[in-house]
Every structure is written in structure tokens, then in C-alpha cells.
Design a protein around this motif. Structure first.
Motif, mmCIF file in Angstrom:
data_model
loop_
_atom_site.group_PDB
_atom_site.id
_atom_site.type_symbol
_atom_site.label_atom_id
_atom_site.label_comp_id
_atom_site.label_asym_id
_atom_site.label_seq_id
_atom_site.Cartn_x
_atom_site.Cartn_y
_atom_site.Cartn_z
ATOM 1 N N ASP A 66 0.844 -1.202 0.000
ATOM 2 C CA ASP A 66 0.000 0.000 0.000
ATOM 3 C C ASP A 66 0.880 1.253 0.000
ATOM 4 O O ASP A 66 0.695 2.163 -0.804
ATOM 5 C CB ASP A 66 -0.928 -0.028 1.224
ATOM 6 C CG ASP A 66 -2.022 1.024 1.159
ATOM 7 O OD1 ASP A 66 -2.282 1.537 0.054
ATOM 8 O OD2 ASP A 66 -2.619 1.317 2.209
ATOM 9 N N HIS A 96 -5.576 2.815 -7.282
ATOM 10 C CA HIS A 96 -6.434 2.873 -6.087
ATOM 11 C C HIS A 96 -7.918 2.892 -6.453
ATOM 12 O O HIS A 96 -8.739 2.300 -5.743
ATOM 13 C CB HIS A 96 -6.067 4.084 -5.225
ATOM 14 C CG HIS A 96 -5.073 3.746 -4.156
ATOM 15 N ND1 HIS A 96 -3.772 3.412 -4.437
ATOM 16 C CD2 HIS A 96 -5.208 3.642 -2.808
ATOM 17 C CE1 HIS A 96 -3.141 3.138 -3.305
ATOM 18 N NE2 HIS A 96 -3.999 3.274 -2.296
ATOM 19 N N HIS A 113 -6.554 -4.361 1.385
ATOM 20 C CA HIS A 113 -6.375 -3.264 0.425
ATOM 21 C C HIS A 113 -5.039 -3.354 -0.334
ATOM 22 O O HIS A 113 -4.996 -3.323 -1.568
ATOM 23 C CB HIS A 113 -6.500 -1.945 1.203
ATOM 24 C CG HIS A 113 -6.107 -0.733 0.448
ATOM 25 N ND1 HIS A 113 -6.796 -0.281 -0.647
ATOM 26 C CD2 HIS A 113 -5.068 0.141 0.638
ATOM 27 C CE1 HIS A 113 -6.218 0.815 -1.105
ATOM 28 N NE2 HIS A 113 -5.166 1.090 -0.350
HETATM 29 ZN ZN ZN Z 1 -3.766 2.729 -0.334
#
Ligand code: ZN
Ligand code: NZQ
Length: 389
Positions: free
Chosen positions: A197, A270, A284
Motif C-alpha cells: 500500500d 487505487h 487493500h
Molecule cells: Zn492505499
């Protein structure tokens, strides 16, 4: 730095093994009623809950707990938290956890003071927050999102299947306690998900115009290089303090605004991942890892000089005897190898998506942004998803 810019980051950060010692002084700045927001219980298992409670009690605070915040927090949970915050008259929301807990706490800070359809107002229409929300402070236990030092609150509306962010300066945490040791208990799957991420936040700013000589890109390359080194060290020894502390600070810096000046910013990976997350409740960062190589291979021909620079400066590849496009593509191959070698999710099947039946729905509902080297069509998004499957 050819483009004009504004830089403002109001979050006060206390970093390191003794960071928690600052909590009592910080609490003295707020009223008696504290809403303690946390997730599914990891903070009770790793001892952080007890440490925080001891400080809260020593400071004479009246604590109301708001627990069970799930990964990928829902709008329903935000409304539940808003009602609790109102009924206990919260003066401060203390979020203890990862990005999901912090994002939910930020959203609750609005829900506690505003009535009506907040989702449409702030998440869909992106209207500014007008009533000052309840202040939020954080104790970070999982690295990756940067929520501890930014103004975003990413929430999923389960009914409409939209996952999106509300951003406002008033949503920056007032303070964040960052002790890398609190991340030792994060399972490897979550650790590498958070690492990707962070890397994705950096790449989505770096792979965008402007391309003039600028400090933002130099910072980005330094952070990416450190993350690659620290990931190997943290995988080898999860209690390597140096690696964990570098990963933690890299995550906070990535979305702090430091890398953004003079950059248009892409964020299409994203956008796609958020819609994947709305339909499949996945980690995520792992979702980002699964789609990034296919996305960057599609975009690379439109930004060859930048992808070539990435291959050479970040991955140390030798360009001798190769065309610019070949060097650029080799950098993306190196990224894909890093994903595999770091035990990240290399495709959508590994992410747990059983079949391709929802890929068209995801491609037709995700936002299309114009910040990168190339603006995707819906057909392109579908192609990225199919290639990632
Ligand atoms: Zn992110
Ligand atoms: O539920 P708890 O007990 O907190 O357990 C969590 C959760 O199961 C666990 N965990 C956290 N710290 C731990 C730990 N387990 C053991 N030891 C610890 N020290 O890890 C699991 C995942 O936590 P979560 O908070 O969901 O992960 P993350 O920090 O990756 O947050 C993801 C959410 O943040 C959003 C994502 O979309 C997703 O909803 N994002 C927020 C952003 C922002 N605010 O700027 C930007 C990002 O791009 C991202 O969209």
C-alpha cells in the motif's frame, strides 16, 4: 518545482519506542470524555489496549469504547459510532489500530456532529466538512495506509457497493503515536499488504507528470529504495526494529503531502482497487499488488522516460544495449518479482476472487482519473482486471 503548490500537515507525530509516554500530556489538552475506537481485538492480544487504558485512567478520563471496527469499514459502522460519540459527549476520539480503525474514527468524528445524509454530502459529492468535527488522535498498530498523518477517511457503502474517500484538512489527526514495536504482532500477510500500500501511494504520485527535475521525485525514489531493503529485512526478522521503523515512517511520509508538490498524481490503481474492495472484502494492499503490474504495463508506453528512470534508479537495472521501452518494461518486471518474492498477492485468484463474473461490474463502477500519463477507458480497466486474474 515548476507548479505552484500548498503544503500543510498539521498532525503532531511522536515516534519511537517511548512514544506512548507523550499520551498523557496530549490528553490534558482535551475534555474528560474519550471515545476509544478499535477493531476486532488485536490490541487486546498484543497489550496495546492495556497500555492505552492505563494512561487514560491515570489521566482521569471517562472512557467509552467503540469496538469491532472491521477491515474496510462500512458506512453503517460509521453511523453506529456517530450515535455512540454523541451519547457520551466525546471530547476526543482515540483511534487505536490500523487504517480501518483510523478512517472509521475520522468518519465518526463528522457523524457525531452532523445529521442527515453524510454519505452523499461528503463521500459522493466531496463537499467540505462545515461543522468542526470531534478531534481525533491515533495510536498506530499497522503500517501502510498513511491515515495517521493524512486527511482521508475511506469508507465502504455496503448498500450501494461504493468504496471511496472523504478528504478534508479538518480530518488530519491532531496527534499520532507511532511505536514500530506495536507492529511486531501484525501477521505477515497484513504486513506485506501494508508495505505494498505504501509503495503504491508513492508510485501513484511518482508515475505522473510533471517530469521536470523536482524534489518530490527524488524523495519518492529514496523512499522506494528504503522500502525494498526494509521489506526483505522485516520478512527475515519481523522484530527488526530498524526495518519496522523505516517502514512505519515511509508509510506516514508517503501520504503526508511531502511527495505531492509539482505532481498531478495518478491514483487509478487505487480507484480500481477500491471497487474491488467494495465487491470483495479483501486486504487493500494485496488488491493493489494484484493489479499493479498489469496496470503499469498498459500505461508504460505513454510515460517511457519515467518508467526507465524507475528501472534504473529504484531497481538498479543496467540499460546498456536495450531500448528505452525495454528498460522501462524491465522495471515493471522487477516490481512483479518483488511482489512474488515478498509473498504479496500476484493476481486476483490469489486474492481470493473465485471467478471473473464481477470484473465488468467493477470496471463499469470505478472512477476514471486523469492525473497519470494515460487516462484509462472502461475497456482498459477491464483489460487490466482480466490480465490480473
Ligand atoms: Zn492505499
Ligand atoms: O481489527 P483489528 O484487531 O484492528 O485487526 C487488524 C485487521 O484485522 C489487524 N491488525 C492491525 N494492527 C495489528 C493487527 N493484527 C495484529 N497486530 C497488530 N499490531 O490487521 C488487519 C487489517 O487492519 P486494517 O486496519 O484493515 O488494515 P490497513 O491499515 O491496511 O487499513 C486498510 C483500510 O484503509 C484504507 C483501505 O482502503 C482500507 O479500508 N485506506 C486508507 C487510506 C487513508 N486514510 O489515507 C489510504 C489507503 O489508500 C487506503 O485506501
Amino acid at each position: 518545482m515548476n507548479q505552484d503548490f500548498e503544503f500543510y500537515n498539521p498532525t503532531q507525530v511522536f515516534f519511537g519506542r517511548s512514544a506512548m509516554e507523550n499520551l498523557s500530556g496530549l490528553l490534558s489538552l482535551y475534555g474528560k470524555n474519550v471515545l476509544l475506537a478499535y477493531g476486532g481485538g488485536s490490541i487486546q492480544q498484543n497489550g496495546v489496549y492495556e497500555q492505552v487504558m492505563q494512561v487514560l485512567q491515570a489521566c482521569g478520563k471517562k472512557v467509552t469504547e467503540f469496538s469491532g471496527i472491521m477491515p474496510n469499514p462500512t458506512y453503517q459502522k460509521v453511523l453506529e459510532g456517530g450515535a455512540i460519540a454523541r451519547s457520551c459527549g466525546a471530547d476526543l476520539i482515540l483511534a487505536v489500530g490500523g487504517g480501518s480503525v483510523i478512517d472509521c474514527a475520522k468518519a465518526v468524528s463528522i457523524a457525531a456532529v452532523e445529521r442527515g445524509d453524510l454519505w452523499t454530502r461528503h463521500w459522493l459529492e466531496k463537499r467540505p466538512v462545515e461543522i468542526p468535527p470531534i478531534p481525533v488522535g491515533t495510536v498506530l498498530t499497522m503500517v501502510g495506509t498513511g491515515s495517521e498523518m493524512d486527511g482521508d477517511a475511506v469508507i465502504t457503502n455496503e448498500e450501494t457497493k461504493i468504496k471511496t474517500s472523504c478528504w478534508d484538512y479538518c480530518l488530519y489527526p491532531k496527534f499520532s503515536i507511532l511505536n514500530p514495536e506495536y507492529t511486531y504482532s501484525v501477521p505477515e500477510y497484513q504486513m506485506v499488504s501494508g508495505i505494498f500500500d505504501t509503495l503504491s501511494h508513492i508510485m501513484e504520485i511518482y508515475f505522473s507528470p510533471e517530469d521536470e527535475d523536482n524534489i518530490s521525485d527524488d524523495f519518492a525514489e529514496a523512499l522506494m529504495g528504503n522500502i525494498i531493503r526494509s521489506t526483505a529485512a522485516a520478512l527475515k526478522d519481523p522484530q527488526d526494529y530498524t526495518a519496522r521503523s523505516n517502514l512505519m515512517w515511509a508509510s506516514s511520509l508517503a501520504l503526508s503531502g511531502l511527495l505531492a508538490p509539482s505532481k498531478k498524481e495518478d491514483w487509478e490503481v487505487h480507484q480500481i482497487q477500491h471497487q474491488l474492495g467494495a465487491y470483495y472484502d479483501c486486504a487493500h494492499g494485496m488488491g493493489l499488488a494484484a493489479i499493479s503490474p498489469a496496470y503499469y504495463r498498459l500505461v508504460c508506453p505513454y510515460g517511457v522516460p519515467r518508467f526507465k528512470r524507475f528501472a534504473i534508479n529504484v531497481w538498479g537495472l543496467d540499460p546498456t544495449g536495450k531500448s528505452d521501452l525495454d528498460v522501462a518494461m524491465a522495471g515493471i518486471d522487477a516490481l512483479a518479482a518483488f511482489i512474488r518474492d515478498s509473498h504479496m498477492t500476484a493476481n486476483l485468484r490469489e486474492l481470493g476472487i473465485p471467478d471473473d463474473s464481477l470484473l465488468e461490474t467493477i470496471s463499469s463502477t470505478c472512477n476514471l482519473r486523469q492525473g497519470g500519463y494515460y487516462t484509462l477507458t472502461r475497456e482498459d480497466v477491464l483489460q487490466v482486471l482480466r490480465k490480473s486474474f
